[in-house]
Design an enzyme around this catalytic site. Structure first.
Site, PDB file in Angstrom:
ATOM      1  CE  LYS A  50      -0.306  -0.221   5.018  1.00 49.07           C
ATOM      2  NZ  LYS A  50      -1.179  -0.486   6.006  1.00 49.07           N
ATOM      3  NE  ARG A  57      -7.285   0.460  11.132  1.00 53.64           N
ATOM      4  CZ  ARG A  57      -5.913   0.494  10.573  1.00 53.64           C
ATOM      5  NH1 ARG A  57      -5.177   1.411  10.587  1.00 53.64           N
ATOM      6  NH2 ARG A  57      -5.734  -0.754   9.897  1.00 53.64           N
ATOM      7  CG  HIS A  96      -4.591  -4.164  11.988  1.00 48.41           C
ATOM      8  ND1 HIS A  96      -3.525  -4.829  11.314  1.00 48.41           N
ATOM      9  CD2 HIS A  96      -4.047  -2.986  12.059  1.00 48.41           C
ATOM     10  CE1 HIS A  96      -2.382  -3.764  10.882  1.00 48.41           C
ATOM     11  NE2 HIS A  96      -2.959  -2.747  11.510  1.00 48.41           N
ATOM     12  NE  ARG A 109      -3.086  -7.973   7.491  1.00 44.57           N
ATOM     13  CZ  ARG A 109      -3.726  -8.378   8.733  1.00 44.57           C
ATOM     14  NH1 ARG A 109      -4.668  -9.615   8.657  1.00 44.57           N
ATOM     15  NH2 ARG A 109      -3.933  -7.636   9.766  1.00 44.57           N
ATOM     16  CE1 TYR A 162      12.642  31.861   2.683  1.00 46.19           C
ATOM     17  CE2 TYR A 162      12.385  29.467   2.593  1.00 46.19           C
ATOM     18  CZ  TYR A 162      12.281  30.788   2.052  1.00 46.19           C
ATOM     19  OH  TYR A 162      11.875  30.832   0.683  1.00 46.19           O
ATOM     20  CB  CYS A 220      13.801  25.937   1.530  1.00 48.12           C
ATOM     21  SG  CYS A 220      15.139  26.917   2.277  1.00 48.12           S
ATOM     22  CG  MET A 221       8.273  23.513  -1.325  1.00 53.49           C
ATOM     23  SD  MET A 221       7.161  24.396  -2.286  1.00 53.49           S
ATOM     24  CE  MET A 221       6.412  25.250  -0.822  1.00 53.49           C
ATOM     25  CG  ASP A 222      11.240  24.196  -3.831  1.00 53.87           C
ATOM     26  OD1 ASP A 222      10.343  23.186  -4.076  1.00 53.87           O
ATOM     27  OD2 ASP A 222      11.144  25.061  -4.222  1.00 53.87           O
TER      28      ASP A 222
HETATM   29  C1  LIG Z   1      -0.458  -1.499   6.858  1.00 51.00           C
HETATM   30  C2  LIG Z   1      -1.067  -2.842   7.194  1.00 51.00           C
HETATM   31  C3  LIG Z   1      -0.264  -4.029   7.541  1.00 51.00           C
HETATM   32  C4  LIG Z   1       1.254  -3.982   7.412  1.00 51.00           C
HETATM   33  O1  LIG Z   1       1.589  -3.308   8.970  1.00 51.00           O
HETATM   34  P1  LIG Z   1       3.260  -3.484   8.990  1.00 51.00           P
HETATM   35  O2  LIG Z   1       3.301  -2.646  10.245  1.00 51.00           O
HETATM   36  O3  LIG Z   1       3.792  -2.324   8.033  1.00 51.00           O
HETATM   37  O4  LIG Z   1       3.779  -4.764   8.814  1.00 51.00           O
HETATM   38  C5  LIG Z   1      -1.019  -5.221   7.868  1.00 51.00           C
HETATM   39  N1  LIG Z   1      -2.276  -5.313   7.948  1.00 51.00           N
HETATM   40  C6  LIG Z   1      -3.146  -4.062   7.654  1.00 51.00           C
HETATM   41  C7  LIG Z   1      -4.580  -4.274   7.799  1.00 51.00           C
HETATM   42  C8  LIG Z   1      -2.650  -3.098   7.384  1.00 51.00           C
HETATM   43  O5  LIG Z   1      -3.167  -1.926   7.281  1.00 51.00           O
END
Ligand SMILES: *Cc1c(COP(=O)(O)O)cnc(C)c1O
Length: 393
Positions: A46, A144, A173, A229, A284, A331-333
């Site tokens: 992601k 969540r 999770h 995951r 700045y 700075c920004m850039d």
């Molecule tokens: C982002 C995410 C993960 C991975 O988490 P890490 O801490 O980067 O391993 C696993 N499950 C869900 C639902 C997530 O949103």
């Protein structure tokens, strides 16, 4: 060395990130060794693969043994599909407003927790003559998204009556698996395990059961179920606040088992040099004032590239294998560094913001702690205008 699109040689890029796909594969292999052959790995890609580039990382994950890819949104899944990658993709944030067409047309699997959403997905799938695979999200303490454990049975019964939906997985999770105190995570594991056992006794066989993020893969073998995951550990960083994580020290190659290697280096170069007398205010607000006659170098990296303004006057960078301080407001850039301590610095010299140079290394964890955040946010902030160069083989 293969190069990202647009295909630019790194010599022509003033600021770029170098992504080591071998290190990524190595990290995936470490997860495989930990969880065993019989479990599925859902590689989390992601947020543009945590700033590493979703398409190249997804492809590398798929050919190196990831069984499924995890994205947050349908757009992220679509980007991977359009690149011709056919692996199963799970949308972790679920099917939100306007997402059902994309889930069906890109053949994505969706996390679900609301019956109305599954119903509309089923209707959309019916129109296309398809079946959508869903993974049921159970809330065991993250608070969540997800269904409360005692409502899961009822939900499954309702979803099972929808002809164009297949229940492929069930997941939860963890809220605190990266913390030293294990009690809350153990409680979440128990709630989830009890639920799965009860579902089995009632004759519900859901193919994929998963809970472990990176922290749980490292610390909670009890939470592996039959799929995991991993996210941040695949990129060679750590979910933990404490320095006890098994990440490669700069002195070693990190080839040993159970050690995760950094995947990204972040590189720029000196574009301007000038000498200033003692007492000169830099950038700045003139927040840095030289305490001696100094040589100040300018680099084309700023907060719009993801080099956080909160690092101002705190971070160090590597030039000619040495640590030198960033000075003045970022700075920004652009921003400035103090190279007075170095000899023979010239315009065009490589400057490493993150990663190794010679025997020195600046880790993402160092930048995160200086900026008051976590490695995840540093990675995700690295802007699209930082071009990526992929290193492989
Ligand atoms: C982002 C995410 C993960 C991975 O988490 P890490 O801490 O980067 O391993 C696993 N499950 C869900 C639902 C997530 O949103």
């Amino acid at each position: 060395m293969s190069v990202s699109t647009p295909s630019l040689p790194k010599e022509s890029l003033p600021t770029y990130s170098e992504i080591d796909l071998n290190a990524f594969s190595h990290n995936l292999q470490q997860v495989r060794l930990k969880v065993g052959r019989h479990r599925k790995i859902i590689a989390v890609v992601k947020a543009d693969a945590y700033g590493h580039g979703a398409v190249e990382i997804a492809r590398t994950a798929s050919v190196n043994g990831a069984d499924m890819l995890g994205v947050s949104t349908v757009d992220e899944g679509g980007e991977i599909r359009k690149a011709g990658i056919g692996s199963p993709i799970l949308v972790l944030s679920g099917c939100l407003k306007g997402d059902k067409e994309g889930i069906v047309s890109y053949n994505l699997n969706s996390v679900v927790y609301l019956y109305e959403t599954v119903l509309s997905l089923s209707k959309e799938a019916e129109k296309a003559g398809k079946v959508v695979s869903v993974h049921i999200k159970v809330d065991t303490g993250m608070e969540r998204i997800g269904i409360q454990p005692d409502k899961v049975r009822e939900f499954i019964r309702a979803v099972n009556s929808l002809p164009h939906i297949k229940i492929e997985g069930i997941l939860t999770h963890f809220a605190a698996s990266y913390e030293l105190d294990k009690s809350f995570t153990e409680q979440q594991i128990k709630i989830f395990k009890d639920l799965i056992d009860e579902l089995r006794q009632d004759g519900y066989q859901i193919p994929l059961v998963h809970a472990s993020n990176s922290a749980a893969i490292v610390n909670y073998p009890d939470s592996y179920f039959n799929a995991v995951r991993p996210g941040i550990i695949l990129y060679g960083s750590t979910p933990f606040d404490s320095p006890s994580t098994p990440i490669a020290p700069p002195s070693k190659g990190g080839d040993e088992e159970g050690v995760f290697k950094p995947v990204m280096r972040w590189i720029t170069e000196i574009i301007h040099l000038h000498t200033v007398p003692k007492g000169t205010g830099i950038s700045y607000g003139r927040r840095f004032v030289t305490e001696r006659d100094s040589i100040i170098a300018t680099i084309p990296a700023g907060y719009a590239d993801g080099y956080s303004r909160s690092l101002s006057n705190r971070a160090q960078v590597l030039v000619r294998g040495m640590r030198v301080p960033q000075v003045g407001t970022i700075c920004m850039d652009m921003c400035m560094i103090d190279v007075t301590a170095l000899r023979d610095v010239i315009i065009g010299d490589e400057v490493v913001l993150m990663g190794r140079q010679g025997y020195e290394e600046i880790r993402v964890e160092e930048l995160a702690s200086l900026a008051g955040t976590i490695p995840y946010e540093i990675f995700c902030s690295i802007g699209r205008r930082v071009k990526r160069v992929y290193k492989e083989g």
